[in-house]
Design a protein around this motif. Structure first.
Motif, PDB file in Angstrom:
ATOM      1  N   GLN A  57      55.305   5.787  37.593  1.00 35.78           N
ATOM      2  CA  GLN A  57      54.327   4.188  37.861  1.00 35.78           C
ATOM      3  C   GLN A  57      55.193   3.049  38.227  1.00 35.78           C
ATOM      4  O   GLN A  57      54.904   2.367  39.548  1.00 35.78           O
ATOM      5  CB  GLN A  57      53.450   3.780  36.807  1.00 35.78           C
ATOM      6  CG  GLN A  57      52.906   4.724  36.232  1.00 35.78           C
ATOM      7  CD  GLN A  57      51.953   3.884  35.306  1.00 35.78           C
ATOM      8  OE1 GLN A  57      51.816   2.758  35.209  1.00 35.78           O
ATOM      9  NE2 GLN A  57      52.484   4.576  34.152  1.00 35.78           N
ATOM     10  N   ARG A  58      56.633   3.174  37.966  1.00 34.62           N
ATOM     11  CA  ARG A  58      56.895   2.413  38.931  1.00 34.62           C
ATOM     12  C   ARG A  58      57.781   2.801  40.318  1.00 34.62           C
ATOM     13  O   ARG A  58      58.517   1.376  40.638  1.00 34.62           O
ATOM     14  CB  ARG A  58      58.795   1.899  37.489  1.00 34.62           C
ATOM     15  CG  ARG A  58      58.294   1.211  36.101  1.00 34.62           C
ATOM     16  CD  ARG A  58      59.622   1.104  35.268  1.00 34.62           C
ATOM     17  NE  ARG A  58      58.722  -0.172  34.404  1.00 34.62           N
ATOM     18  CZ  ARG A  58      59.924  -0.264  33.073  1.00 34.62           C
ATOM     19  NH1 ARG A  58      61.130   0.231  33.210  1.00 34.62           N
ATOM     20  NH2 ARG A  58      59.160  -0.681  32.133  1.00 34.62           N
ATOM     21  N   SER A  59      58.077   3.739  39.977  1.00 33.02           N
ATOM     22  CA  SER A  59      58.510   4.986  41.438  1.00 33.02           C
ATOM     23  C   SER A  59      57.861   4.258  42.436  1.00 33.02           C
ATOM     24  O   SER A  59      58.494   4.211  43.612  1.00 33.02           O
ATOM     25  CB  SER A  59      59.636   5.882  40.444  1.00 33.02           C
ATOM     26  OG  SER A  59      59.926   5.404  40.004  1.00 33.02           O
ATOM     27  N   VAL A  60      56.727   4.715  42.254  1.00 32.51           N
ATOM     28  CA  VAL A  60      55.427   4.520  43.625  1.00 32.51           C
ATOM     29  C   VAL A  60      54.124   3.693  43.900  1.00 32.51           C
ATOM     30  O   VAL A  60      54.169   3.578  44.559  1.00 32.51           O
ATOM     31  CB  VAL A  60      54.551   6.457  42.878  1.00 32.51           C
ATOM     32  CG1 VAL A  60      55.304   7.336  42.979  1.00 32.51           C
ATOM     33  CG2 VAL A  60      53.042   6.105  41.940  1.00 32.51           C
ATOM     34  N   GLY A  61      54.437   2.535  41.876  1.00 31.29           N
ATOM     35  CA  GLY A  61      53.353   1.131  42.637  1.00 31.29           C
ATOM     36  C   GLY A  61      52.482   1.232  42.959  1.00 31.29           C
ATOM     37  O   GLY A  61      51.909   2.935  42.466  1.00 31.29           O
ATOM     38  N   LEU A  88      46.446   5.547  43.887  1.00 32.73           N
ATOM     39  CA  LEU A  88      45.078   5.278  43.891  1.00 32.73           C
ATOM     40  C   LEU A  88      44.026   6.347  44.398  1.00 32.73           C
ATOM     41  O   LEU A  88      44.517   7.459  44.250  1.00 32.73           O
ATOM     42  CB  LEU A  88      44.748   4.459  44.988  1.00 32.73           C
ATOM     43  CG  LEU A  88      45.356   3.025  45.138  1.00 32.73           C
ATOM     44  CD1 LEU A  88      45.519   2.347  46.498  1.00 32.73           C
ATOM     45  CD2 LEU A  88      44.160   2.114  44.311  1.00 32.73           C
ATOM     46  N   SER A  89      43.159   6.480  43.744  1.00 31.10           N
ATOM     47  CA  SER A  89      43.052   8.235  43.602  1.00 31.10           C
ATOM     48  C   SER A  89      42.260   8.638  45.508  1.00 31.10           C
ATOM     49  O   SER A  89      41.630   7.249  46.076  1.00 31.10           O
ATOM     50  CB  SER A  89      41.275   7.974  43.092  1.00 31.10           C
ATOM     51  OG  SER A  89      39.941   9.260  43.532  1.00 31.10           O
ATOM     52  N   PRO A  90      42.505   9.545  45.733  1.00 24.85           N
ATOM     53  CA  PRO A  90      42.088  10.365  45.476  1.00 24.85           C
ATOM     54  C   PRO A  90      43.799  11.393  45.067  1.00 24.85           C
ATOM     55  O   PRO A  90      43.804  12.976  44.454  1.00 24.85           O
ATOM     56  CB  PRO A  90      41.879  11.565  45.981  1.00 24.85           C
ATOM     57  CG  PRO A  90      41.756  10.441  47.616  1.00 24.85           C
ATOM     58  CD  PRO A  90      42.168   9.268  47.526  1.00 24.85           C
ATOM     59  N   VAL A  94      46.455  13.167  37.408  1.00 27.10           N
ATOM     60  CA  VAL A  94      46.987  13.398  36.224  1.00 27.10           C
ATOM     61  C   VAL A  94      47.867  12.929  34.611  1.00 27.10           C
ATOM     62  O   VAL A  94      48.071  12.570  33.851  1.00 27.10           O
ATOM     63  CB  VAL A  94      48.582  13.925  36.654  1.00 27.10           C
ATOM     64  CG1 VAL A  94      49.789  14.467  35.367  1.00 27.10           C
ATOM     65  CG2 VAL A  94      48.634  15.174  37.667  1.00 27.10           C
ATOM     66  N   ILE A  95      48.019  11.231  35.257  1.00 25.35           N
ATOM     67  CA  ILE A  95      47.979   9.783  34.267  1.00 25.35           C
ATOM     68  C   ILE A  95      46.878   9.409  33.678  1.00 25.35           C
ATOM     69  O   ILE A  95      46.865   9.328  32.676  1.00 25.35           O
ATOM     70  CB  ILE A  95      48.335   8.761  35.124  1.00 25.35           C
ATOM     71  CG1 ILE A  95      49.854   8.649  35.981  1.00 25.35           C
ATOM     72  CG2 ILE A  95      48.277   7.496  33.964  1.00 25.35           C
ATOM     73  CD1 ILE A  95      50.322   8.218  36.330  1.00 25.35           C
ATOM     74  N   ARG A  96      45.919   9.760  34.412  1.00 24.08           N
ATOM     75  CA  ARG A  96      44.890   9.820  33.871  1.00 24.08           C
ATOM     76  C   ARG A  96      44.168  10.904  31.982  1.00 24.08           C
ATOM     77  O   ARG A  96      44.143  10.118  31.251  1.00 24.08           O
ATOM     78  CB  ARG A  96      42.945   9.218  34.151  1.00 24.08           C
ATOM     79  CG  ARG A  96      43.264   8.441  34.870  1.00 24.08           C
ATOM     80  CD  ARG A  96      41.844   8.368  35.304  1.00 24.08           C
ATOM     81  NE  ARG A  96      41.755   9.162  36.846  1.00 24.08           N
ATOM     82  CZ  ARG A  96      40.638  10.885  36.372  1.00 24.08           C
ATOM     83  NH1 ARG A  96      39.800  10.871  35.847  1.00 24.08           N
ATOM     84  NH2 ARG A  96      40.811  10.350  37.997  1.00 24.08           N
TER      85      ARG A  96
END
Length: 371
Positions: A319-323, A328-330, A336-338
């Protein structure tokens, strides 16, 4: 196959969906029979201790493709391990034939609400079920679940319900999760279902026996590690696509993720080695008291705890890497995080961790030889 599962995962990421096609693929490729002993036409995955590392690697790859598939398949492996450990020769042959020749999907449904599920004797070798189970993963698709219940004396009895031969009430509205939607983990009421003694596996209390109850956590931990590997790959692909690979902070985070994942792989190997050293059969033989039971249980709890933290750290670094944009879906990372967040919430985390410390405090063996 795991790559195919990943490509199709978004299509079944909704309430009421289930990866039925993917399980057909697994069946055709022999994976529903794989947990059976070689003499039964399988590969011994999950029952023969020498193959545990192969099983854990398999579960990890399936989890990398789709955690929902990994969750249900792990339950199938668990069920066949219980049958081959505690079942009679006739039960092992019958259920083995159903898995091998009829591609029946097995599972283990043990979670329940406060009222629980009861087995009421109604005659010689005959029982009626009263109550419901929750988190029935694969509801509507798993055909041979363990649906364990309480006997009148309060003891816990394992039994298998032939779902295609009985009537149950499935509450699909009960399953409204943030993730793992495709596991179809419904609440199912078994009230009125009648079973003969041939459906009962083992003796009352066998399901709760150690080390089998706790040693099995190594399986779901392997699936979870696969989810972390998927996040690593997705994070790296995202950064490569955004041409952000030269940023030193991104390099540092990917380095931390790589170290965490390799640590997880070493835990898989360590758990497999401990199980292989313990006995030739997963968890040993029920009739034999093993002197190192507590050590194996503690190690399994230690491995499960370590991999949970590896997954948590991997999610945070991702999450820190991609922001926000990459979450955001899709985009697959969001799903995967959910899924992984929900799957990590396995029961009795504190007790598992405390059990490791309790074992260590009770020992006088030097740390170099503790395990």
């Amino acid at each position: 196959m795991a790559d195919d599962f990943a490509a199709q995962a978004a299509a079944v990421d909704e309430p009421g969906a289930f990866p039925a096609n993917e399980f057909e693929q697994l069946a055709k490729a022999g994976f529903l029979a794989a947990p059976l002993r070689v003499t039964l036409g399988g590969y011994g995955l999950g029952i023969e201790a020498a193959s545990i590392h192969d099983l854990l690697r398999l579960l990890k790859h399936i989890g990398r493709g789709n955690l929902a598939i990994g969750r249900v398949y792990e339950g199938h492996v668990n069920a066949l391990q219980l049958i081959q450990t505690f079942g009679t020769a006739e039960q092992i042959e019958r259920y083995g034939r159903e898995a091998r020749d009829q591609h029946k999907l097995f599972g283990v449904w043990n979670a329940e609400d406060a009222e629980g599920l009861h087995l009421v004797p109604i005659g010689p070798n005959r029982y009626r079920m009263e109550g419901a189970k929750t988190f029935c993963s694969g509801g509507g698709y798993v055909e041979r679940p363990f649906v364990n219940g309480k006997l009148p004396d309060g003891s816990w009895q394992m039994c298998i319900v032939p779902m295609d031969e009985v009537r149950t009430a499935c509450d699909r509205t009960w399953w409204q999760p943030m993730g793992m939607q495709a596991t179809a983990s419904y609440k199912i009421d078994f009230t009125g279902v009648e079973l003969g003694a041939e459906a009962l596996i083992g003796q009352p209390g066998d399901y709760l026996r150690q080390p089998w109850l706790t040693a099995g956590v190594v399986r779901f931990a392997a699936v979870q590690l696969g989810g972390a590997e998927a996040l690593f790959d997705l994070t790296r692909q995202y950064l490569q696509g955004q041409q952000r690979t030269e940023h030193p902070y991104q390099q540092e985070r990917l380095g931390q993720m790589a170290i965490a994942l390799e640590s997880g792989n070493l835990w898989l190997r360590g758990a497999a080695d401990r199980l292989a050293d313990y006995d030739v059969q997963f968890g040993g033989t029920p009739q034999v008291v093993h002197p190192h039971q507590a050590r194996l249980v503690a190690y399994a709890n230690m491995m499960r705890t370590a991999i949970e933290q590896i997954c948590i750290d991997t999610m945070q670094l991702c999450q820190r890497s991609v922001g926000t944009r990459g979450l955001l879906s899709p985009h697959a990372m969001e799903r995967v995080i959910r899924d992984l967040t929900l799957y990590l919430r396995q029961p009795a985390f504190d007790a598992a961790l405390a059990g490791v410390g309790s074992y260590a405090l009770a020992e006088t063996t030097p740390a170099s030889r503790l395990w």
